[in-house]
Design a protein around this motif. Structure first.
Motif, PDB file in Angstrom:
ATOM      1  N   MET A  37       0.828  -1.116   0.197  1.00 44.46           N
ATOM      2  CA  MET A  37       0.137  -0.151   0.107  1.00 44.46           C
ATOM      3  C   MET A  37       0.880   1.181  -0.097  1.00 44.46           C
ATOM      4  O   MET A  37       1.140   2.012  -0.807  1.00 44.46           O
ATOM      5  CB  MET A  37      -0.260  -0.336   1.611  1.00 44.46           C
ATOM      6  N   VAL A  38       1.778   1.247   0.577  1.00 45.58           N
ATOM      7  CA  VAL A  38       2.815   2.390   0.862  1.00 45.58           C
ATOM      8  C   VAL A  38       3.964   2.554  -0.258  1.00 45.58           C
ATOM      9  O   VAL A  38       3.259   3.401  -0.900  1.00 45.58           O
ATOM     10  CB  VAL A  38       3.854   2.595   1.857  1.00 45.58           C
ATOM     11  N   GLU A  39       3.570   1.708  -1.147  1.00 47.02           N
ATOM     12  CA  GLU A  39       4.566   1.612  -2.541  1.00 47.02           C
ATOM     13  C   GLU A  39       3.454   2.426  -3.480  1.00 47.02           C
ATOM     14  O   GLU A  39       3.900   2.920  -4.187  1.00 47.02           O
ATOM     15  CB  GLU A  39       4.993   0.329  -2.722  1.00 47.02           C
ATOM     16  N   ARG A  40       2.260   1.806  -3.254  1.00 46.98           N
ATOM     17  CA  ARG A  40       1.457   2.536  -4.167  1.00 46.98           C
ATOM     18  C   ARG A  40       0.762   3.909  -3.780  1.00 46.98           C
ATOM     19  O   ARG A  40       1.088   4.695  -4.541  1.00 46.98           O
ATOM     20  CB  ARG A  40       0.415   1.236  -4.539  1.00 46.98           C
ATOM     21  N   ALA A  41       1.155   3.972  -2.698  1.00 46.30           N
ATOM     22  CA  ALA A  41       0.892   5.761  -2.503  1.00 46.30           C
ATOM     23  C   ALA A  41       1.651   6.882  -3.077  1.00 46.30           C
ATOM     24  O   ALA A  41       1.767   7.492  -3.248  1.00 46.30           O
ATOM     25  CB  ALA A  41       0.028   5.851  -0.979  1.00 46.30           C
ATOM     26  N   THR A  42       3.449   5.982  -2.541  1.00 45.33           N
ATOM     27  CA  THR A  42       4.134   7.292  -3.050  1.00 45.33           C
ATOM     28  C   THR A  42       4.643   6.980  -4.403  1.00 45.33           C
ATOM     29  O   THR A  42       5.489   7.058  -4.881  1.00 45.33           O
ATOM     30  CB  THR A  42       5.102   6.753  -1.624  1.00 45.33           C
ATOM     31  N   GLU A  43       4.581   5.907  -4.727  1.00 45.54           N
ATOM     32  CA  GLU A  43       5.112   5.545  -6.681  1.00 45.54           C
ATOM     33  C   GLU A  43       5.353   6.727  -7.048  1.00 45.54           C
ATOM     34  O   GLU A  43       6.500   6.741  -7.866  1.00 45.54           O
ATOM     35  CB  GLU A  43       4.378   4.358  -7.054  1.00 45.54           C
ATOM     36  N   ILE A 100      11.438   8.791   0.321  1.00 45.28           N
ATOM     37  CA  ILE A 100      12.191   7.203   0.549  1.00 45.28           C
ATOM     38  C   ILE A 100      11.417   6.948   1.913  1.00 45.28           C
ATOM     39  O   ILE A 100      11.378   7.785   2.281  1.00 45.28           O
ATOM     40  CB  ILE A 100      13.916   7.244   0.431  1.00 45.28           C
ATOM     41  N   THR A 101      10.955   5.652   1.405  1.00 44.78           N
ATOM     42  CA  THR A 101       9.995   5.410   2.600  1.00 44.78           C
ATOM     43  C   THR A 101      10.546   4.235   3.175  1.00 44.78           C
ATOM     44  O   THR A 101      11.323   3.342   2.593  1.00 44.78           O
ATOM     45  CB  THR A 101       8.181   5.012   2.088  1.00 44.78           C
ATOM     46  N   VAL A 102      10.836   3.930   4.134  1.00 46.36           N
ATOM     47  CA  VAL A 102      11.689   3.016   5.525  1.00 46.36           C
ATOM     48  C   VAL A 102      10.060   2.706   6.394  1.00 46.36           C
ATOM     49  O   VAL A 102       9.869   3.597   7.333  1.00 46.36           O
ATOM     50  CB  VAL A 102      12.710   3.617   6.559  1.00 46.36           C
ATOM     51  N   GLN A 103       9.843   1.740   6.226  1.00 44.48           N
ATOM     52  CA  GLN A 103       9.168   0.891   7.225  1.00 44.48           C
ATOM     53  C   GLN A 103       9.926  -0.353   8.034  1.00 44.48           C
ATOM     54  O   GLN A 103      10.416  -0.752   8.212  1.00 44.48           O
ATOM     55  CB  GLN A 103       8.095   0.164   6.867  1.00 44.48           C
ATOM     56  N   LEU A 104       9.518   0.586   9.647  1.00 42.97           N
ATOM     57  CA  LEU A 104      10.313  -0.058  10.409  1.00 42.97           C
ATOM     58  C   LEU A 104       8.845  -0.828  11.884  1.00 42.97           C
ATOM     59  O   LEU A 104       7.897  -0.568  12.027  1.00 42.97           O
ATOM     60  CB  LEU A 104      10.664   0.776  11.507  1.00 42.97           C
ATOM     61  N   ASN A 105       9.587  -1.690  11.565  1.00 41.85           N
ATOM     62  CA  ASN A 105       9.081  -3.269  12.923  1.00 41.85           C
ATOM     63  C   ASN A 105       8.275  -2.772  14.246  1.00 41.85           C
ATOM     64  O   ASN A 105      10.076  -2.752  14.803  1.00 41.85           O
ATOM     65  CB  ASN A 105       9.235  -4.655  11.864  1.00 41.85           C
ATOM     66  N   GLY A 106       8.000  -2.484  15.096  1.00 46.17           N
ATOM     67  CA  GLY A 106       7.717  -2.358  16.522  1.00 46.17           C
ATOM     68  C   GLY A 106       8.329  -3.768  16.600  1.00 46.17           C
ATOM     69  O   GLY A 106       7.752  -3.928  17.847  1.00 46.17           O
ATOM     70  N   SER A 107       8.429  -5.224  15.834  1.00 48.02           N
ATOM     71  CA  SER A 107       8.390  -6.022  17.054  1.00 48.02           C
ATOM     72  C   SER A 107       7.434  -6.647  17.309  1.00 48.02           C
ATOM     73  O   SER A 107       7.326  -7.745  18.208  1.00 48.02           O
ATOM     74  CB  SER A 107       9.392  -6.156  17.238  1.00 48.02           C
ATOM     75  N   GLY A 108       5.878  -6.503  16.902  1.00 51.51           N
ATOM     76  CA  GLY A 108       4.871  -7.244  17.773  1.00 51.51           C
ATOM     77  C   GLY A 108       4.327  -6.118  18.691  1.00 51.51           C
ATOM     78  O   GLY A 108       3.688  -6.739  19.121  1.00 51.51           O
TER      79      GLY A 108
END
Length: 157
Positions: free
Chosen positions: A1-7, A12-20
């Motif tokens: 979804m982020v890729e489509r929204a910013t294509e 540059i988008t970086v998506q970090l994980n909160g580790s659950g």
């Protein structure tokens, strides 16, 4: 979804994980889980790594932070703790009021629920005791109560 929204955007988008269950925080009582310093890792290691290895515009004016749910909390948490890093912040369905009993229940559930990861940790692992009068860290980390630090930033909710 982020890729489509910013294509079609020059970014540059970086998506970090909160580790659950990381809650984008340096945990105060990790117990057997050992040190869990998510905030330090993301802000002091990941951002410099990205800026060193990608063609970024490495300044506040060209950096935003946003997230959904736990990530929405993390975005505001990071923007309030390090406003010199971000010019825009967004939270989409994030639990921003850590003084709210329902938000506290959601946080503690992610800590004790095996669906968030095994082994589970104690309900006080991230922010200490959620019970008054021992809940000072919860109150201090509540993004909804420290919005003055966002003055001058673009804010999206």
């Amino acid at each position: 979804m982020v890729e489509r929204a910013t294509e079609n955007e020059d970014l540059i988008t970086v998506q970090l994980n909160g580790s659950g269950r990381g809650w984008y925080s340096n945990w105060v009582n990790p117990g057997a889980a050992g040190p869990q310093n998510w905030e330090t890792f993301h802000l002091d290691q990941v951002i410099p790594f990205v800026d060193t290895n990608l063609r970024t515009k490495a300044d506040r004016a060209n950096r935003a932070v946003a997230g959904h749910s736990m990530g929405g909390f993390g975005a505001f948490h990071y923007a309030e703790h390090r406003p010199e890093l971000f010019s825009h912040v967004g939270s989409f369905l994030g639990g921003l009021d850590m003084r709210n009993s329902e938000v506290r229940a959601a946080v503690t559930t992610t800590l004790v629920n095996p669906a968030s990861g095994i082994p589970t940790v104690n309900a006080d692992a991230v922010f200490g005791s959620p019970i008054w009068p021992f809940d000072g860290i919860w109150n201090a980390q509540s993004p909804a109560h420290h919005v003055e630090k966002l003055r001058g930033m673009g804010v999206a909710l």
